[in-house]
Design a protein around this motif. Structure first.
Motif, short mmCIF file in Angstrom:
data_model
loop_
_atom_site.label_atom_id
_atom_site.label_comp_id
_atom_site.label_asym_id
_atom_site.label_seq_id
_atom_site.Cartn_x
_atom_site.Cartn_y
_atom_site.Cartn_z
N ARG A 105 -2.86 0.00 4.59
CA ARG A 105 -1.95 -1.10 5.53
C ARG A 105 -1.91 -0.81 6.93
N LEU A 106 -2.17 -1.71 7.62
CA LEU A 106 -1.96 -1.25 9.17
C LEU A 106 -0.48 -1.48 9.61
N VAL A 107 -0.33 -0.44 10.57
CA VAL A 107 1.01 -0.13 10.81
C VAL A 107 1.32 -0.64 12.38
N ARG A 108 2.44 -0.07 12.79
CA ARG A 108 2.96 -0.20 14.23
C ARG A 108 2.72 -1.60 14.80
N PRO A 109 3.40 -2.63 14.38
CA PRO A 109 2.84 -3.98 15.18
C PRO A 109 3.50 -3.95 16.52
N ILE A 110 2.69 -4.56 17.38
CA ILE A 110 3.61 -4.79 18.57
C ILE A 110 2.86 -6.14 19.20
N ASN A 124 11.67 -11.69 13.24
CA ASN A 124 11.18 -10.77 14.52
C ASN A 124 11.38 -9.28 14.19
N ALA A 125 12.23 -8.72 13.17
CA ALA A 125 12.22 -7.45 13.08
C ALA A 125 11.02 -6.66 12.39
N LEU A 126 10.98 -5.31 12.95
CA LEU A 126 9.72 -4.80 12.49
C LEU A 126 9.91 -4.29 10.93
N PRO A 127 8.82 -4.24 10.52
CA PRO A 127 9.05 -3.74 9.13
C PRO A 127 9.63 -2.24 8.68
N ASN A 128 10.34 -2.05 8.02
CA ASN A 128 10.75 -0.71 7.62
C ASN A 128 9.63 0.17 7.18
N PRO A 129 9.33 1.10 7.87
CA PRO A 129 8.27 2.16 7.37
C PRO A 129 8.42 2.59 6.01
N ALA A 130 9.59 2.83 5.43
CA ALA A 130 10.08 3.32 4.19
C ALA A 130 9.69 2.51 2.98
N GLN A 131 9.63 1.18 3.48
CA GLN A 131 9.39 -0.06 2.58
C GLN A 131 7.93 -0.14 2.45
N THR A 132 7.30 -0.13 3.74
CA THR A 132 5.75 -0.59 3.64
C THR A 132 5.03 0.56 3.24
N ARG A 133 5.64 1.89 3.36
CA ARG A 133 4.79 3.18 2.88
C ARG A 133 4.06 2.95 1.42
N ASP A 134 5.17 2.38 0.37
CA ASP A 134 4.79 2.27 -0.97
C ASP A 134 3.52 1.69 -1.27
N LEU A 135 3.29 0.56 -0.59
CA LEU A 135 2.11 -0.17 -0.74
C LEU A 135 0.99 -0.02 0.19
N GLY A 136 1.17 1.19 1.10
CA GLY A 136 0.27 1.30 2.14
C GLY A 136 -1.13 1.89 1.80
N SER A 137 -1.27 2.36 0.78
CA SER A 137 -2.58 2.96 0.28
C SER A 137 -2.97 1.98 -0.70
N PRO A 138 -4.36 1.93 -0.81
CA PRO A 138 -4.91 1.06 -1.67
C PRO A 138 -4.91 1.32 -3.07
N TYR A 139 -4.63 2.58 -3.23
CA TYR A 139 -4.37 3.35 -4.95
C TYR A 139 -3.17 2.80 -5.19
N HIS A 140 -2.18 3.07 -4.25
CA HIS A 140 -0.96 2.65 -4.54
C HIS A 140 -0.76 1.39 -5.06
N SER A 141 -1.39 0.49 -4.15
CA SER A 141 -1.27 -1.07 -4.49
C SER A 141 -1.86 -1.44 -5.70
N ILE A 142 -3.11 -0.78 -6.28
CA ILE A 142 -3.63 -1.15 -7.58
C ILE A 142 -3.11 -0.49 -8.65
N VAL A 143 -2.53 0.68 -8.47
CA VAL A 143 -1.54 1.32 -9.52
C VAL A 143 -0.32 0.66 -9.63
N LEU A 144 0.13 0.11 -8.55
CA LEU A 144 1.49 -0.54 -8.97
C LEU A 144 1.08 -1.97 -9.53
#
Lengths: 105, 260
Positions: B201-206, B57-77
């Motif tokens: 990546r979509l954010v703020r799950p509620i 149930n924990a919400l994702p840590n924003p610091a962790q999800t930021r890295d793969l948030g952008s499509p360019y970052h995902s592809i580069v990684l």
């Protein structure tokens, strides 16, 4: 979001226990007879839903009493409203938990 | 012994919540031992259930999800991981192929294993990417093409990583099928949680609604695009009304998120 969230019997009992002055996890366990694997997740769920809020005891207070600091739980305004609604739903609830005379014993 | 149980359970708790979780349980344990030491082990075993609840149930840590948030970052990684795998394969050559087996055979075998993994995935999981209703606010053909191109590039890089990794390790078989399964599952799950317009990546799950109120109501999680392109409704329990996740375009919100 519903105006009056419908609580399960367990959640209502835990809210009642906190309202009665059993404001930390182990005391809630003792007074309700529920196991730790039920009480702690329920506390987190109630806190997530805004019915209770938690607060750590000041370290200096715990140090003076030579014991570790503990986390206290308190009903929010929504929690009190939810408990009132739960009393209507579970009329015997209020009599289940004896009121604690001194808090933070 | 009891502390060891708590330490073991703490690994299930999301990292950013672990210190406080452990502090609370170890503090409570002290009081349990004072009151009834014989119950301490049973008390600590409950920590696993609490930790699992937090993990789920924990919400994702924003610091962790930021890295793969952008499509360019995902592809580069992913490209960096693929490049590292290729570099390792070239630097430390893989074991020689058995006599009579050509590199083409290995590629054919991988194609078959990947298809097998995809069939298994279709059997045990939904592979749909959700509903993106066609309306005047929906992105044009170029944006749709970009979304599929992103998915294709991501999947291709994952397949490359699996091929190089398994050839280098000399492992072909059920382990490779499982790796393909995990890779495809991640690719689809990642794609579902991206905005169809900007691919971030979509954010703020509620969480919305209650499990006991699914009749004529909605129970699930709502995500939002940080750039204000829309909302994603993900039903917790598929029902006849909400069988799959659904995207809601909100073009009028873009002005509110101009700094996003």
């Amino acid at each position: 979001m519903l105006a009056e969230p419908k609580l399960s019997h367990t959640a209502a009992m835990i809210l009642e226990a906190i309202h009665a002055g059993y404001i930390y996890g182990f005391s809630v366990m003792e007074v309700t007879g529920l196991p730790s694997g039920t009480v702690y997740p329920a506390l987190r769920r109630l806190e997530r839903d805004g019915l209770i809020r938690s607060e750590w005891e000041r370290q200096s207070v715990a140090d003076r009493a030579l014991r570790p600091a503990r986390k206290y739980y308190k009903l929010t305004r929504s929690g009190k409203a939810a408990l009132e609604a739960a009393h209507k739903r579970y009329p015997l609830l209020a009599g289940l938990i004896p009121v604690l005379e001194v808090e933070k014993a | 012994m009891q502390l060891a149980i708590l330490h073991a359970a703490s690994w299930l708790v999301p990292r950013h919540e672990r210190p406080e979780w452990f502090a609370e349980w170890s503090s409570e344990l002290w009081y349990v031992e004072e009151a009834a030491s014989c119950q301490a082990t049973a008390f600590c075993l409950g920590a696993f259930r609490d930790a699992l609840w937090l993990r789920r149930n924990a919400l994702p840590n924003p610091a962790q999800t930021r890295d793969l948030g952008s499509p360019y970052h995902s592809i580069v990684l992913l490209a960096l991981v693929a490049a590292a795998a290729v570099f390792c394969a070239l630097r430390w050559p893989p074991p020689p192929l058995p006599p009579g087996v050509s590199p083409g055979d290995i590629l054919g075998l991988h194609l078959m294993l990947a298809m097998m993994a995809f069939v298994v995935l279709c059997g045990v999981n939904s592979v749909g990417l959700g509903e993106y209703p066609a309306n005047p606010y929906a992105p044009g053909g170029l944006a749709r093409l970009g979304r599929w191109a992103f998915f294709a590039v991501k999947s291709a890089l994952l397949v490359l990583i699996v091929i190089v990794g398994s050839v280098h390790l000399g492992a072909l078989g059920s382990g490779t099928v499982f790796t393909y399964f995990v890779a495809f599952r991640w690719a689809i799950s990642d794609q579902r949680k991206r905005c169809p317009v900007c691919l971030h990546r979509l954010v703020r799950p509620i969480r919305i609604g209650e499990a006991s109120h699914t009749f004529l109501s909605w129970y699930g999680t709502e995500f939002i695009c940080a750039k204000g392109h829309g909302l994603l409704h993900v039903p917790e329990i598929p029902t006849s009304c909400y069988s799959t996740q659904e995207w809601l375009y909100l073009p009028s919100w873009s002005g509110l998120f101009s700094n996003g």
